[in-house]
Design an enzyme around this catalytic site. Structure first.
Site: not given
Ligand code: APR
Length: 224
Positions: A55, A86, A88, A103, A111, A114, A133, A213
Site C-alpha cells: 500500500r 486515509n 496515504d 487512522h 515502536c 516505547c 529503544c 470527487a
Molecule cells: N468520488 C467520490 N466517492 C467515491 C469515489 C469517487 N471517485 N469512488 C468511490 N467513492 C465512494 C464509495 O462510493 C464509498 O462510499 O467512497 C466510499 C469509500 O468507502 P470505503 O471503501 O468504505 O472507505 P472508507 O469509508 O474510507 O473506509 C473507512 O474503514 O476499512 C476501514 O480504516 C479503513 O479508513 C478506512 C475506514
C-alpha cells in the site's frame, strides 16, 4: 466560516488507490482480521508488513487529484479542519497545510515497545529495530480495528464549533468517523455529503452531492 471536512478512501480512488468496500477493495485478497488488527499482526507480522509495504508503494506512485488540490485551496480562504480516514499522503502532496490522520499514516512507523514514531522506510520488515529503544518491535503506524483512532479530542473540538461539515468519499460504515455528522448537526452545522452513492449514514446529512470527487469537490469549493 468554520469548516470541518472528513475524507475517506473515495477521495483517493481517482488517484488510483483502491477503496475498501468496493468490489476491487483492498481487503479483497485478505481478511480484515489478518491484516488490519493487532491480533493479525501478532500472528503473522511478515504478512502485515507485506500488505502495508504494497500500500505504501502504491500510495507513493499515486498523484493527488483535483479534489485534493481544491481542499488545499480552501484552506487558504476559510478556517478549515481537514480530517482524513486515509493513510496515504495525497492531501499533503496536494498542498493541504494541516491534515489530521485519525487512522494513522503509511509513511510513519511506530515502536510497539516505547511508542516512538518515525518516518517509515519504503519497506518495513518484521523485527526491524526501533531507532530509539532498539527493541525489535516496529509496526506500521496505522490504527487497526479495535484500536483507538488518533487526535479524537482535537476532532470533537473542531466539530463543536463547525458552521459547515462535509464528508467526502466515505461509506459511513466505520465509527467514530461515521458519527461525526450527527454530532456536527447537533451542534448546528450544515452537513453535506459528497460521494458516488448515498452512504450508510446518508439520512443524517442536510444534502448530498453525487458524483466523482474530482468533479464535485472543486465545483462545491468554488461556490464557497
Ligand atoms: N468520488 C467520490 N466517492 C467515491 C469515489 C469517487 N471517485 N469512488 C468511490 N467513492 C465512494 C464509495 O462510493 C464509498 O462510499 O467512497 C466510499 C469509500 O468507502 P470505503 O471503501 O468504505 O472507505 P472508507 O469509508 O474510507 O473506509 C473507512 O474503514 O476499512 C476501514 O480504516 C479503513 O479508513 C478506512 C475506514
Amino acid at each position: 466560516m468554520r469548516i470541518v471536512i472528513l475524507t475517506g478512501a473515495g477521495i483517493s480512488a481517482e488517484s488510483g488507490l483502491a477503496t475498501f468496500r468496493a468490489s476491487d477493495g483492498l481487503w479483497e485478497n485478505h481478511r480484515i482480521e489478518d491484516v488490519a488488527t493487532p491480533e493479525g499482526f501478532d500472528h503473522d507480522p511478515a504478512l502485515v508488513h507485506r500488505f502495508y509495504n504494497m500500500r505504501r508503494q502504491a500510495a507513493r506512485q499515486a498523484r493527488p487529484n483535483a479534489a485534493h488540490h481544491a481542499l488545499a485551496e480552501l484552506a487558504g480562504r476559510h478556517d478549515l479542519t481537514l480530517v482524513t480516514q486515509n493513510v496515504d499522503d495525497l492531501h499533503e502532496r496536494g498542498g493541504s497545510p494541516q491534515v489530521i490522520h485519525m487512522h494513522g499514516e503509511l509513511n510513519r512507523a511506530l515502536c510497539a515497545g516505547c511508542g516512538h514514531r518515525w518516518d517509515a522506510p519504503p519497506l518495513m520488515q518484521p523485527h526491524d529495530e526501533c531507532p530509539a529503544c532498539t527493541a525489535p518491535s516496529t509496526r506500521p503506524d496505522i490504527v487497526w480495528f479495535g484500536e483507538m483512532p488518533y487526535h479524537m479530542e482535537q476532532i470533537w473540538k473542531a466539530l463543536d464549533h463547525a458552521d459547515l461539515f462535509a464528508a467526502i468519499g466515505t461509506s459511513g460504515n466505520v465509527y467514530p468517523a461515521a458519527g461525526f455528522v450527527q454530532y456536527a448537526a447537533r451542534k448546528g452545522a450544515e452537513c453535506i455529503e459528497m460521494n458516488l452513492e448515498a452512504s450508510a449514514n446518508a439520512r443524517d446529512f442536510d444534502r448530498r452531492i453525487l458524483g466523482p470527487a474530482s468533479v464535485t469537490v472543486p465545483e462545491w469549493i468554488a461556490s464557497l
